[in-house]
Design an enzyme around this catalytic site. Sequence first.
Site, short mmCIF file in Angstrom:
data_model
loop_
_atom_site.label_atom_id
_atom_site.label_comp_id
_atom_site.label_asym_id
_atom_site.label_seq_id
_atom_site.Cartn_x
_atom_site.Cartn_y
_atom_site.Cartn_z
CE LYS A 119 1.70 2.75 10.48
NZ LYS A 119 2.08 1.90 9.35
NE ARG A 158 -1.97 -7.93 8.24
CZ ARG A 158 -1.00 -8.01 7.34
NH1 ARG A 158 -0.47 -9.17 7.03
NH2 ARG A 158 -0.57 -6.92 6.71
N1 BES Z 1 -2.36 1.25 8.25
C1 BES Z 1 -1.24 0.58 7.71
C2 BES Z 1 -1.24 0.53 6.18
C3 BES Z 1 -1.13 1.83 5.46
C4 BES Z 1 0.10 2.26 5.00
C5 BES Z 1 -2.23 2.58 5.18
C6 BES Z 1 0.20 3.44 4.30
C7 BES Z 1 -2.14 3.76 4.48
C8 BES Z 1 -0.91 4.19 4.04
C9 BES Z 1 -1.18 -0.86 8.22
O1 BES Z 1 -1.68 -1.07 9.48
C10 BES Z 1 0.27 -1.23 8.26
O2 BES Z 1 0.99 -0.63 8.98
N2 BES Z 1 0.64 -2.22 7.47
C11 BES Z 1 2.00 -2.66 7.39
C12 BES Z 1 1.99 -4.15 7.34
C13 BES Z 1 3.34 -4.77 7.49
C14 BES Z 1 3.85 -4.57 8.89
C15 BES Z 1 3.22 -6.25 7.17
C16 BES Z 1 2.61 -2.08 6.12
O3 BES Z 1 1.93 -2.03 5.10
O4 BES Z 1 3.74 -1.64 6.19
ZN ZN Z 2 -0.25 -0.71 11.01
#
Ligand code: BES
Ligand code: ZN
Length: 505
Positions: free
Chosen positions: A281, A355
């Site tokens: 990230k 997931r």
């Molecule tokens: N934990 C994150 C989602 C999240 C984002 C929670 C912001 C709280 C605040 C999750 O694991 C994630 O990173 N999801 C990705 C999925 C994508 C790679 C398909 C996302 O939402 O960007």
């Molecule tokens: Zn994630």
Amino acid sequence: MKTSTLKSNLKTIKADAVAILIYQDKKIFEEQISGLKKYFPNEIDHIIKFESFKGKPETTVFTYTEKKINSPRLILVGVGEQGKTTLETFRKASAIASNKAKSMKAKHLSIIFPKLPVGFNPTIEETAQSIGEGAILSQYKFDKYITSKKEDEVKLNELTVCTEDEAKYKSISKGVGIARIICDGVILARNLANAPASEIYPETLAQAAKESSEKYGFKCSIWNEKKIKQEGFGGLMGVSSGSTRPPRFIILEYNSDKKEYNPIVLVGKGITFDSGGISIKPSAKMSEMKMDMSGAAAVIGTIEATARLKLPVRLIGLIPATENMPSGSAMKPGDIITHYGGKTSEVDNTDAEGRLILADALAYARSYNPAAVIDLATLTGAVVVALGHHATAVLGNDEELISKIKSAGEKTYERVWQLPMFDEYEKQIKSDIADVKNIGSRGAGTITAAMFLKKFISNKNKKEYKWAHLDIAGTAIMDEGSPYIPKGGSGVGVRLLTELLRNWK
Ligand code: BES
Ligand code: ZN
Ligand code: ZN
């Protein structure tokens, strides 16, 4: 905060501050004000004149009472028009009264139980519960790491709800007691979420669940890495492979001996830190990802509250817990995972890790022959785009279950909003090399995440159990505070699910 209920009135109650809720409707407003003028003719005149207080929602005024009553400070809180009154009106008003009392350096606040509008639907007990919740939750602060406490900081640490009405006393006292128990669950969830990832990691998250289970008499089993691997939890093993901290799988069981009930299973995402893994990230706001175990925290808080309220349900909590870290041993884009039960997934993005661990837990949930399964997860950034921070997304395969969750959402004000699961979305997560792919093509990120989970709730004959998925990424992590939810972990889900379980039949 200590809570109590007392048969007393404005004149006799002895606290540091006493709060009265004032309606805005002209006639009722005037009646309430003229009642107060009996004690404080000048003060009330001044308030009305100089502060143009009209009883509008979320407005407050105060006066010192100059020994005309036993409490030295009087706070008036506007609650708006009677016709618009809901439980949230009282929850918020009580929070605002508490915040005001704290700012005036009161340690003990008394709130006079309000007269309810004619035709107001919720019960006295429910109203008292809301008042309790607003006060208790408003005073939560994650300050255990602040060593330089302000010298003049005074904590509001006692709430008394007052009534003169003998007939109402019992219901009020019961409502306030229930609020205390449920809010303890919320506070536990907030503390777990707000704690840094150096403090709450899979082993310590499991320890926290165990401590709660020992204190309140429910079962807790903790699987270590060896057992997780043995059982074939490929998602949990894959995500944890980049971390030096070993994963845990936590199983909580309340009323496990009541085999006459089919259990309700709650599954909580327990990513104790989500760096994204190899699909790392950006650094901005990455620190929020210490709260990526908010689903797990809500499950622990809910089971604790359910056990303390002795609700007549059989409840199971399943928590896959791990960090998601990049390293030489980390899972890579392109990897293929075999989940519990044998289905496979292609990892196209290691940041869509929630997931992957939920897939194992959802597949495992089937072994309990559940009446319903509800999972909670900070699953997608897309849900924040769609709904912001004021509604949790709900998706699932059973409209009756979803409708029960919606009602609990209205009552607790932990509101949910349904998104569709049309078959057409499935195409986006089709993989050429495995049963499913862990990210979708552009668009509908919250839905495609749910479509992924849906793959794991059916058995070999494609029979699905009743299931609802709550994406709490927006509601669990707040970037600004409101009267009873501070910035940071909100503890969302505990009040919602406890309400759902209290009405379960
Ligand atoms: N934990 C994150 C989602 C999240 C984002 C929670 C912001 C709280 C605040 C999750 O694991 C994630 O990173 N999801 C990705 C999925 C994508 C790679 C398909 C996302 O939402 O960007
Ligand atoms: Zn994630
Ligand atoms: Zn995550």
